[in-house]
Scaffold this motif. Structure first.
Motif, PDB file in Angstrom:
ATOM      1  N   THR A   1      80.993  61.491  41.462  1.00 37.00           N
ATOM      2  CA  THR A   1      81.034  60.526  40.362  1.00 37.00           C
ATOM      3  C   THR A   1      79.647  60.384  39.735  1.00 37.00           C
ATOM      4  OG1 THR A   1      82.903  59.389  41.347  1.00 37.00           O
ATOM      5  CG2 THR A   1      81.615  58.134  39.767  1.00 37.00           C
TER       6      THR A   1
ATOM      7  N   ASP B   1      90.082  60.317  39.777  1.00 35.45           N
ATOM      8  CA  ASP B   1      90.240  59.992  41.197  1.00 35.45           C
ATOM      9  C   ASP B   1      91.379  58.976  41.253  1.00 35.45           C
ATOM     10  OD1 ASP B   1      90.058  59.271  43.823  1.00 35.45           O
ATOM     11  OD2 ASP B   1      87.881  59.073  43.846  1.00 35.45           O
TER      12      ASP B   1
ATOM     13  N   ASN C   1      86.808  54.774  40.454  1.00 34.87           N
ATOM     14  CA  ASN C   1      85.645  53.877  40.470  1.00 34.87           C
ATOM     15  C   ASN C   1      84.623  54.115  39.380  1.00 34.87           C
ATOM     16  OD1 ASN C   1      84.476  56.154  41.468  1.00 34.87           O
ATOM     17  ND2 ASN C   1      83.748  55.258  43.364  1.00 34.87           N
TER      18      ASN C   1
ATOM     19  N   ASP D   1      86.163  63.758  36.469  1.00 34.49           N
ATOM     20  CA  ASP D   1      85.724  63.427  37.829  1.00 34.49           C
ATOM     21  C   ASP D   1      86.973  63.403  38.709  1.00 34.49           C
ATOM     22  OD1 ASP D   1      84.241  62.518  40.002  1.00 34.49           O
ATOM     23  OD2 ASP D   1      84.393  60.408  39.415  1.00 34.49           O
TER      24      ASP D   1
HETATM   25 MG   LIG Z   1      83.845  59.485  43.125  1.00 35.45          MG
END
Ligand SMILES: [Mg+2]
Ligand SMILES: Nc1ncnc2c1ncn2[C@@H]1O[C@H](COP(=O)(O)OP(=O)(O)OP(=O)(O)O)[C@@H](O)[C@H]1O
Length: 301
Positions: free
Chosen positions: A18, A41, A46, A138
Motif C-alpha cells: 500500500t 484489497d 485501507n 493495490d
Molecule cells: Mg496494503
C-alpha cells in the motif's frame, strides 16, 4: 485514451504494497500523468485510512451510514465494493487524494466483502483505462482468487517484498501465479531495506526478475500515514520519498526532476536505485561491499 494499468502485489502481507502503491501514484502524478489508485484489497481495504479519504458504503445499514456521514460530511457514497457489487458506476466511486491524483477506496464494513464480485475488476479497469493515463491497483497479500484478477489484467505487475528470505520465497509464488494468469511481471521492489536483519541477496537473484528499486526503512512512512498523506507529499525530500519518486519516473521511462536528485557525483541520476542495484549485483567482488550497500546501490551502508 488507453491508459496503463499497474498492479502492486506481494506474497507476504505487510511488506509495503500500500505504501508503494500510494507513493507511486503520487510520483506519477508529480510527473504530470492523470493517475487513479484503486484499493483492491477486498478483505482489508485501507488506502482510505492511509490517505484519509473515507467513504460510506452506499448499502450499509442506514444507521451506520448516517453515523459515518455525520463524522465526515464531505464523504461521497460509492466505494469499490459498491462498484464490484454492480450497485454504482466506476467513476462515481472516484475521490480526490492528497497528492494530485484520484483514488477509489474500498468499503470497510464486513458485509462489503461478501457483496463484491472480484471478476468485475476487469470492467472497472477498462473504465479507468479510458479516463486515466495511469491506474495503480493495490492488492491484498496471499494467493486467493481476488488477488489473481489484478495480476492477469495489469499491463505491468510490480512485486513488492522485504529483503528477507521468507518474504522473497513467498514473492516467488506470486511471481509464478502472475505468470500462470498471463501477467506481465515488470520486476520486484524491495522495501524496508536496512530496517531488520537482512539475509543474503541470493534469494533476490533467484527470483530472476529485475530489481526495480530499493526503498530504505524509514520512520517517516508511519508519520505520513498518521498525516493521511503519501510520503512524497508529506516529506518530499526524504530518502524513501526520493526512492519512490525515482521509481515512479523510471516506470514511466522518464528521468526524475533535477531538483529532487541526489548529489550527481555520488549517484548519477541515470542509474537510479534500480540501475545501481543491478550494477552492485554484477560486481565482481560483491562480498567486499556491505549487504545494505549492495541492496541500495551504495545509497546506504
Ligand atoms: Mg496494503
Ligand atoms: N520503507 C518503510 N519504512 C518503514 N516502514 C514502512 C516502510 N514501508 C512500509 N512500512 C510500514 O510497514 C507496514 C506495512 O506497510 P503497508 O501497509 O504498505 O504493507 P502492505 O503490504 O500493504 O500490507 P497488507 O498486506 O496488510 O495490505 C506499515 O505499518 C507501514 O508504515
Amino acid at each position: 485514451m488507453t491508459g496503463r494499468v499497474f498492479a502492486v502485489a506481494s506474497g507476504k502481507g505487510g511488506v509495503g504494497k500500500t505504501t508503494t502503491a500510494v507513493n507511486l501514484a503520487a510520483a506519477m502524478a508529480e510527473a504530470d500523468r492523470s493517475v487513479v489508485l484503486v484499493d483492491y484489497d477486498l478483505g482489508m481495504a485501507n488506502v482510505g485510512a492511509v490517505l484519509d479519504v473515507r467513504r460510506s458504503s452506499a448499502t450499509s445499514s442506514a444507521a451506520h451510514q448516517n453515523a459515518k456521514r455525520s463524522e465526515d460530511v464531505d464523504a461521497a457514497d460509492a466505494t469499490l465494493h459498491d462498484v464490484l457489487a454492480g450497485e454504482a458506476d466506476t467513476l462515481d466511486a472516484v475521490a480526490d487524494a492528497p497528492g494530485e491524483f484520484d483514488v477509489i477506496v474500498g468499503g470497510t464494513d464486513i458485509e462489503d466483502f461478501g457483496r463484491a464480485d472480484p471478476s468485475k475488476l476487469r470492467d472497472v479497469a477498462e473504465d479507468l483505462r479510458a479516463e486515466y493515463e495511469v491506474t495503480i491497483v493495490d492488492t491484498g497479500g496471499g494467493l486467493s482468487h481476488d488477488t489473481t484478477v489484478p495480476l492477469g489484467l495489469a499491463d505491468d505487475v510490480l512485486l513488492v517484498s522485504t529483503p528477507q528470505v521468507a518474504a522473497l520465497e513467498n514473492t516467488e509464488k506470486t511471481l509464478e501465479l502472475a505468470r500462470r494468469v498471463g501477467g506481465d511481471v515488470e520486476g520486484v521492489i524491495l522495501t524496508r531495506v536496512g530496517g531488520r536483519d537482512v539475509d543474503t541477496p541470493d534469494a533476490v537473484e533467484d527470483l530472476g526478475v529485475p530489481v526495480l528499486g530499493a526503498i530504505p526503512e524509514d520512520g517517516a512512512v508511519a508519520d505520513s500515514e498518521d498525516a493521511g498523506e503519501p510520503l512524497i507529499v508529506h516529506a518530499p525530500e526524504n530518502p524513501a520519498a526520493q526512492c519512490y519518486r525515482e521509481l515512479g519516473y523510471e516506470l514511466l521511462d522518464e528521468s526524475p526532476p533535477l531538483s529532487f536528485r541526489d548529489d550527481e557525483e555520488d549517484a548519477p541520476a541515470a542509474a537510479g536505485a534500480a540501475g545501481a542495484f543491478s550494477e552492485a549485483m554484477d560486481d565482481e567482488e560483491p562480498e567486499q561491499r556491505s549487504l545494505l550497500s549492495r541492496l541500495t546501490g551504495g545509497r546506504l551502508g
